[in-house]
Scaffold this motif. Sequence first.
Motif, PDB file in Angstrom:
ATOM      1  N   TYR A  35       0.880  -1.177  -0.025  1.00  0.00           N
ATOM      2  CA  TYR A  35      -0.101   0.113  -0.140  1.00  0.00           C
ATOM      3  C   TYR A  35       0.931   1.315   0.038  1.00  0.00           C
ATOM      4  O   TYR A  35       1.979   1.012   0.300  1.00  0.00           O
ATOM      5  CB  TYR A  35      -0.958  -0.183   1.316  1.00  0.00           C
ATOM      6  N   PRO A  36       0.277   2.520  -0.428  1.00  0.00           N
ATOM      7  CA  PRO A  36      -1.073   2.543  -0.856  1.00  0.00           C
ATOM      8  C   PRO A  36      -1.286   1.915  -2.334  1.00  0.00           C
ATOM      9  O   PRO A  36      -0.291   1.945  -3.017  1.00  0.00           O
ATOM     10  CB  PRO A  36      -1.230   4.207  -0.855  1.00  0.00           C
ATOM     11  N   PHE A  65      -7.824   6.260  -2.450  1.00  0.00           N
ATOM     12  CA  PHE A  65      -6.366   6.055  -2.117  1.00  0.00           C
ATOM     13  C   PHE A  65      -6.446   5.099  -0.994  1.00  0.00           C
ATOM     14  O   PHE A  65      -6.497   5.430   0.212  1.00  0.00           O
ATOM     15  CB  PHE A  65      -5.519   7.389  -1.876  1.00  0.00           C
ATOM     16  N   ILE A  66      -6.162   3.889  -1.150  1.00  0.00           N
ATOM     17  CA  ILE A  66      -6.546   2.756  -0.182  1.00  0.00           C
ATOM     18  C   ILE A  66      -4.992   2.605   0.547  1.00  0.00           C
ATOM     19  O   ILE A  66      -3.742   2.388  -0.122  1.00  0.00           O
ATOM     20  CB  ILE A  66      -6.858   1.461  -0.689  1.00  0.00           C
ATOM     21  N   ASN A  67      -5.131   2.433   1.947  1.00  0.00           N
ATOM     22  CA  ASN A  67      -3.830   2.411   2.505  1.00  0.00           C
ATOM     23  C   ASN A  67      -3.804   0.978   3.571  1.00  0.00           C
ATOM     24  O   ASN A  67      -2.771   0.673   4.269  1.00  0.00           O
ATOM     25  CB  ASN A  67      -3.744   3.437   3.376  1.00  0.00           C
ATOM     26  N   SER A  68      -4.800  -0.039   3.242  1.00  0.00           N
ATOM     27  CA  SER A  68      -4.868  -0.989   4.170  1.00  0.00           C
ATOM     28  C   SER A  68      -5.903  -2.265   3.436  1.00  0.00           C
ATOM     29  O   SER A  68      -6.641  -1.942   2.865  1.00  0.00           O
ATOM     30  CB  SER A  68      -4.955  -0.726   5.369  1.00  0.00           C
ATOM     31  N   GLU A  86      -9.372  -0.997   4.830  1.00  0.00           N
ATOM     32  CA  GLU A  86      -9.979  -0.030   4.102  1.00  0.00           C
ATOM     33  C   GLU A  86     -10.487  -0.516   2.710  1.00  0.00           C
ATOM     34  O   GLU A  86     -11.557  -0.219   2.239  1.00  0.00           O
ATOM     35  CB  GLU A  86      -8.663   0.979   4.091  1.00  0.00           C
TER      36      GLU A  86
END
Length: 408
Positions: free
Chosen positions: A154-155, A179-182, A185
């Motif tokens: 990620y991201p 904008f994905i961080n995990s 999410e």
Amino acid sequence: MQHQVLFLGSDESIYGSAREIHEKYGVKSTIIAAANPLTATRDSQIVNIKIINGINDDPKFIKEMLKLGEKVKEQQQPTILIGSGDKYAALIAKHKHELSTYFVIPYVDYDQMIQLNHKESFEKIAAKYNLAMPATRRLSKADVTGDLHSDWGYPVILKSDNSVEWMDLWFVGHKKIYFINSDEELNKVIKLAYTNGYTGTFTMQDMIPGDDSFERNLTAYIDQNHKVRVISMGHALIEDPGPQGRGNHMAIMPDYNETIYQQYVNFLEDLKITGFVNFDLKYDQRDDTYKVFEMNVRLGRSNFWASLNGVNWMSYLIADYDGTLTNEPVLFANKNQTEWQVWLAITPRLFKKYARANAASQQALQLIAAGKYGYTYKYEADWNYRRFLNYWRANRNFSKYFEKYFKA
């Protein structure tokens, strides 16, 4: 000017095109809006606005357009039909056969438009022509399992593949681009989208490192004989920071890259298409390539940046169908840096405050200091008290907007 242009929509893209026609030919344009006109065209003296409520959806779209077509036929002036955004472009292409009785339709057929606009099918076409793309994975409703993860870490970027359907949806947490961080999410967003009625697929892509100034916008016009006549590359400097506006450019400086130009000219001419296209690219410093995110078979919202730098898109379109387009080699725009101007959607003060500190923004600030900048909206021949107030209010709102959403 033998052909007139009828525009569908009232956004900044349409105003920029109408301004190009007014600058080149001194002619007012007619636009059809589905509701009260947006700020870009409101109180303008270079457009005649006709409001037809709900014309941006079928079945009203084709019913009303055929009525307008009969009136155009009576006037006996050939008319080119241009729409703003994905929705109008798709509606025009979908009804190309019926509309062609009355209008010139400079769009590809609907099936080809879907193939080129849809990220999954475009990915296969791009691979065939060796266009570099970020690492990509497709996600669908079947993936709502709670155990999704990214193979690249990620991201990552997540974006709907069906922009028309996505644009018509609304729910808390709805964004144009995620904008994905995990893992958590990612699974949450996918479940949220399908729970709220989305039926299409998503594209998840490796997020190329680098701020907004690593992005490029590439736009071209292909004539009715499938030859690229002009191609122009813009260097994005700062984007809209809000949840519904991500991906919309707020400042663009010209760029010139002969290798990219030639690669995309070859690609476009081999497709045998016609009309306007634009691509979103991002420079990947990890392998020194420009990677393409998507292709749109239409002009972009901020297309006037190229006109500010010498490329009048409407003059190419009109000359093509008037039969006056000279048989010259494709124009690779922006070669002469001494003529560059910065296109802005925000004030110079806001640009200076929020643009990332890098070589590109420094060059842009030098151009701005020298007075080499401009806006789509702020046109001297169409300037009046009401438009000044609209402009003042918009800038006041942008100031609050950036303060709320911009993340350092």
